[in-house]
Scaffold this motif. Structure first.
Motif, short mmCIF file in Angstrom:
data_model
loop_
_atom_site.label_atom_id
_atom_site.label_comp_id
_atom_site.label_asym_id
_atom_site.label_seq_id
_atom_site.Cartn_x
_atom_site.Cartn_y
_atom_site.Cartn_z
N GLY A 1 0.82 -1.20 0.00
CA GLY A 1 0.00 0.00 0.00
C GLY A 1 0.86 1.26 0.00
O GLY A 1 2.06 1.24 0.27
N PHE A 2 0.21 2.40 -0.29
CA PHE A 2 0.93 3.67 -0.32
C PHE A 2 1.30 4.14 1.08
O PHE A 2 0.59 3.86 2.05
N CYS A 3 2.36 4.92 1.17
CA CYS A 3 2.76 5.47 2.47
C CYS A 3 1.75 6.50 2.95
O CYS A 3 1.64 6.75 4.16
N PHE A 4 0.98 7.09 2.04
CA PHE A 4 0.05 8.16 2.40
C PHE A 4 -1.39 7.70 2.58
O PHE A 4 -2.24 8.48 3.01
N LYS A 5 -1.69 6.45 2.26
CA LYS A 5 -3.06 5.95 2.37
C LYS A 5 -3.05 4.61 3.09
O LYS A 5 -2.68 3.59 2.50
N PRO A 6 -3.48 4.58 4.34
CA PRO A 6 -3.44 3.32 5.09
C PRO A 6 -4.34 2.25 4.47
O PRO A 6 -5.42 2.55 3.95
N LEU B 1 -4.55 -3.74 16.48
CA LEU B 1 -3.95 -2.42 16.64
C LEU B 1 -4.88 -1.31 16.15
O LEU B 1 -4.96 -0.23 16.75
N ARG B 2 -5.61 -1.58 15.07
CA ARG B 2 -6.52 -0.57 14.51
C ARG B 2 -7.67 -0.23 15.47
O ARG B 2 -8.29 0.82 15.35
N ARG B 3 -7.98 -1.14 16.38
CA ARG B 3 -9.06 -0.87 17.33
C ARG B 3 -8.65 0.17 18.37
O ARG B 3 -9.50 0.84 18.96
N TRP B 4 -7.35 0.30 18.61
CA TRP B 4 -6.87 1.14 19.69
C TRP B 4 -6.14 2.40 19.21
O TRP B 4 -5.98 3.35 20.00
N ALA C 1 -5.88 5.03 12.38
CA ALA C 1 -5.54 4.13 11.26
C ALA C 1 -4.12 4.35 10.75
O ALA C 1 -3.39 3.40 10.47
N LYS C 2 -3.69 5.61 10.64
CA LYS C 2 -2.36 5.89 10.10
C LYS C 2 -1.27 5.42 11.06
O LYS C 2 -0.24 4.89 10.63
N TRP C 3 -1.47 5.59 12.37
CA TRP C 3 -0.47 5.12 13.33
C TRP C 3 -0.34 3.61 13.26
O TRP C 3 0.77 3.07 13.22
N ALA C 4 -1.49 2.93 13.28
CA ALA C 4 -1.47 1.47 13.22
C ALA C 4 -0.80 0.98 11.93
O ALA C 4 0.01 0.05 11.93
#
Length: 502
Positions: free
Chosen positions: A62-67, A225-228, A231-234
């Motif tokens: 995936g792109f670095c700018f779009k999770p 991880l996405r639950r906590w 989105a970009k951090w995870a």
């Protein structure tokens, strides 16, 4: 003649990423993306065979700018294509794309500091020209018009269809049919379990084995991880975990190949059971990562074999018959359908013809500069991703470096940049040290590497990250210039007869 500051060729992953970085880092420049086909997506729109999917995780593909936020880490083709469509809509890239604009040639004029680009437009292939100051080739590495398709002895006698995955027929009905898939690469190991769901039986016929590794289709850690976290951090955390993990495995394969080979073979043996002949069918003669590994999600290939819906045969083809394939061993494989998954036809810069001040460029005689430009060729960059990791990782780095070069030229008033090799006796090496057949067949057409940077194309994301983003643009090898008489607007187009003759 229409003019652009930057012309991007190809609207696949690389081209879409290039569009994003250009409008983000170089907002004052005009750009267009020319796509030869009728849709975006490149590979993910072209290939439509059963089971088509990534062989890399989507956190690095995936792109670095779009999770990537879907549950599946090893994604199917339609999901990847939808992700790309979302990207061009969300970031306003779609309006820059021109479909059915196939670039077939480009001529550089040093006096005017621009490329004149020959384009075939529409279904009638109408020849037109545009110009640009910088040409950015994001058109992939293989021939979209044909794959590598060897001729098999007696194939004309076979009563059924012989299918090429690159041109999969929409109406092919293989339910209840006997299928033989020739090949052992990523396409073959994807096709076999997908077709085995409805075919009566599927055989993967290979001359020699490939390393096959299973990974979970979903990344449980990422989904939790996405639950906590946002989105970009995870996404970034999982992306870096996967990057470092891939680098570690590749490094181990180079330093301790026997140990890594044993681990891979043991995993296959555990998946297939103690009675399966892993030594014959899943134990290659070469070391791991001297050819690309094949990834299968959730052990689907192994499960199809254990269930009896598929099998692997390691042998050589003697000839085709009306009923199937006779092997060198004397065995006959009965088939209603044969799929020739025999590889890609690698191509340099989409096969277009390039000239610099009237001299034709033979890219096989150039040196590759930082994995993105070519010695002696001005104002041109291209994308070739990693062969030991996800393509997009390198594509993102190159796009950012192109933008840094363009911004440096703007600040200093330069109109040209050209990598220059001052050492006529510099030692040469192939661009890749992989032994895969599709790479060996094409290497003479690709640029060479030198012994030291910047004439080395790294297969290491962290090294490239530090080298490209941390290094200076004006390194003394990439020479910048500003001709005294520069026409911002290009010359009038040459008559079509002259273009054709050239």
């Amino acid at each position: 003649m229409e003019h652009f500051d930057v012309l991007v060729v190809g609207a696949g992953i690389s081209g879409i990423g290039a569009g994003y970085h250009l409008q983000t880092m170089c907002p004052g420049r005009t750009y267009a993306i020319f796509e030869g086909r009728e849709a975006i997506g490149g590979t993910w729109d072209l290939f439509r065979y059963p089971g088509i999917r990534s062989d890399s995780d989507m956190f690095t593909l995936g792109f670095c700018f779009k999770p990537w936020t879907r549950a599946k880490a090893i994604a199917d083709g339609p999901s990847i294509l939808e992700y790309l469509k979302e990207a061009v809509r969300e970031y306003g890239i779609e309006r820059h794309i021109r479909y059915q604009h196939k670039v077939v040639g480009a001529a550089w004029d040093s006096g005017g500091s621009h490329w004149t680009v020959d384009v075939e437009q529409g279904p009638e292939h109408r020849r037109t020209q545009v110009s640009c100051n910088f040409l950015y080739m994001c058109s992939g590495y293989y021939n979209y018009a044909k794959g590598y398709r060897p001729h098999f002895p007696g194939e004309e006698a076979f009563a059924g269809p012989i299918i090429e995955p690159q041109f999969w027929p929409k109406d092919l009905d293989y339910a209840g049919k006997r299928v033989v898939v020739i090949g052992s690469g990523a396409t073959a190991v994807t096709l076999v379990p997908a077709m085995a769901d409805s075919a009566s039986h599927v055989t993967m016929l290979q001359r020699s084995p490939t390393y096959v590794v299973s990974r979970p289709g979903e990344d449980a850690f990422a989904n939790v991880l996405r639950r906590w976290l946002p989105a970009k951090w995870a996404y970034d955390i999982v992306r870096w975990r996967n990057v470092l993990g891939q680098m570690f495995i590749y490094d181990m394969a180079r330093k301790k190949p026997a140990k890594v080979k044993r681990a891979i073979i043991d995993m296959a043996r555990a998946a297939l059971g103690p009675d399966y002949d892993v030594d014959t069918h899943f134990t290659p003669t070469y070391d791991p990562w001297t050819q690309r590994l094949c990834l299968v999600p959730d052990a689907d290939l192994f499960d199809a074999i254990k269930a009896g819906r598929a099998e692997v045969v390691t042998d050589h083809i003697e000839r085709f018959t009306p009923e199937g394939i006779v092997l060198k061993s004397g065995e006959t494989l009965q088939a209603d359908i044969i799929v020739s998954a025999t590889g890609l036809d690698m191509q340099v810069l989409s096969g277009a013809e390039f000239t610099v001040d009237g001299q034709r460029i033979d890219f096989g005689r150039t040196f590759n500069y930082k994995g993105m430009m070519y010695s002696g060729v001005p104002n041109l960059a291209s994308v070739f991703g990693y062969i030991n990791a996800s393509w997009t990782l390198k594509a993102d780095l190159i796009a950012k470096q192109v933008c840094r070069i363009l911004n440096h030229m703007d600040r200093k008033g330069f109109t040209q940049c050209r990598p220059v090799n001052d050492d006529p006796d510099m030692a040469t090496a192939p661009w890749f040290d992989f032994s895969s057949g599709y790479i060996r067949r094409a290497m003479e057409r690709f640029p060479k590497m030198g012994p030291t940077p910047p004439w080395v194309a790294h297969q290491n994301y962290v090294k490239d990250l530090l080298y490209l983003r941390g290094g200076t643009v004006d390194d003394g090898v990439l020479r910048f210039s500003r001709p005294t008489a520069v026409a911002r607007a290009p010359m009038a187009p040459a008559p079509l007869a002259e273009i054709t003759a050239a």
